[in-house]
Design an enzyme around this catalytic site. Sequence first.
Site, PDB file in Angstrom:
ATOM      1  N   ASP A  31       0.934  -1.146   0.114  1.00  0.00           N
ATOM      2  CA  ASP A  31       0.011   0.145   0.114  1.00  0.00           C
ATOM      3  C   ASP A  31       0.803   1.116   0.109  1.00  0.00           C
ATOM      4  O   ASP A  31       2.031   1.355  -0.553  1.00  0.00           O
ATOM      5  CB  ASP A  31      -1.017   0.163   1.336  1.00  0.00           C
ATOM      6  CG  ASP A  31      -2.275   0.696   0.832  1.00  0.00           C
ATOM      7  OD1 ASP A  31      -2.140   1.919   0.392  1.00  0.00           O
ATOM      8  OD2 ASP A  31      -3.276   0.179   0.995  1.00  0.00           O
TER       9      ASP A  31
ATOM     10  N   HIS B 122       2.301   1.840  -3.249  1.00  0.00           N
ATOM     11  CA  HIS B 122       1.447   2.830  -3.903  1.00  0.00           C
ATOM     12  C   HIS B 122       2.208   4.420  -3.713  1.00  0.00           C
ATOM     13  O   HIS B 122       1.424   5.494  -4.184  1.00  0.00           O
ATOM     14  CB  HIS B 122       0.170   3.253  -3.222  1.00  0.00           C
ATOM     15  CG  HIS B 122      -0.714   1.574  -3.472  1.00  0.00           C
ATOM     16  ND1 HIS B 122      -1.895   1.487  -2.940  1.00  0.00           N
ATOM     17  CD2 HIS B 122      -0.519   0.420  -4.128  1.00  0.00           C
ATOM     18  CE1 HIS B 122      -2.211   0.232  -3.461  1.00  0.00           C
ATOM     19  NE2 HIS B 122      -1.356  -0.360  -4.031  1.00  0.00           N
TER      20      HIS B 122
END
Length: 394
Positions: free
Chosen positions: A219, A242
């Site tokens: 993430d 991310h």
Amino acid sequence: MAIYETLMLLIFLPLLLFLNHALADGLTLDIVSLGAKPDGKTDASPVLQTAWAKACDSTGPASIHVPIGTFYVQSGSFNGPCKNNAITIRIDGTLVASSDIQVLAKTKAWIEFKDVNGLSIHGGVIDGKGSGIWNCKHSGNNCPDGARNLEITNAQNVIINGLASINSQMFNIVVHGCQNVNIQGVKVSDPGDSPNTDGIHVQESSDVTILSSNIGTGDDCISIGPGTTNLWIESVTCGPGHGISIGSLGKSANEPGVKNVTVTSSTFSETTNGVRIKSWGRPSSGFATDIHFQHITLDNVKNPIIIDQNYCPHDKGCPHQDSGVKISDVTYEDIKGTSATKIGVKFDCSPTNPCTGLTLEDIKVTYDDQIAKASCKGAKGTASGVVEPASCLE
Ligand SMILES: *[C@@H]1O[C@H](CO)[C@@H](O)[C@H](O)[C@H]1NC(C)=O
């Protein structure tokens, strides 16, 4: 006389040095001496809790030592306020969580420090054994959220130096409600497909620095939540994951803003985003201002430079609403490298609440050996120097 003095020096100097050293170090608590077993299965939590109680109760500096070896820790909640403001935790070994996904099902953070002023954590590996939770989430069953590996809450003057966080069930390191936190030389390592494993999350905190750290997750590399001010991020390497994200902001109608954030001299490799600001498409008092992204290297990043003010997962709770979050005074300077998609620069701002004061300077983002494309909605600002793709700011 000379011989006598030399003799006295020879005797007393080491003694003085020893005393000085012992006093400066204060109380030292070794968890193995206190009964912890480095066998990877005997729960060391009670011993850690005892060591913490002693350290916290000490009127002088105190230090807890976790020697080499693997220590199973079911969970640890280390609370202040303490009687001193200098607790050091030196970890030479590894702390491991349970691989049974139910053990921390009702626990927000596996290891938590709360209400402490003056804490340093040096070295060590914390292994959240998260694969059970990830697999459960992948299969879409009713899974526990998973626990954060390490959470620092409502603390002041904290140093985290040289810690490795691996296999976190959920977020790796969370700084919440803190002032003056220095995170340095940290390594985060979770697989690229592990859900919700943000590397470092900062929220409602001021004067936090994150330096020389290497973060690979499934993430956000670093996520920056509401109420963050004076955050400095330097020499961080992100990927997989991310990227660095301010937001999601504006989930709540009433929310403190983000102010004065710098990301400098950092590298993104194969990440979904590079530098991102993200807000929910719904009304909010939130804002992001005085933000600086500079000296950034991109290697095959999907959305290298992005503002997304239309975040609304599953179109629930916000369809067709404009974000109330005001984004202003954001500078992008010396950002270079490759995009994995055509659009290298994307400013998708709130139509009724445009982004203002965006600045682009010395940008070069390519896609497939060509200059990438830029896309702007409701984005006002200026460009200077060489900017490729050419600025579409109004
Ligand atoms: C912005 O934050 C940095 C630390 O990240 C600090 O040195 C600086 O003084 C802050 N600027 C303002 C105007 O508060």
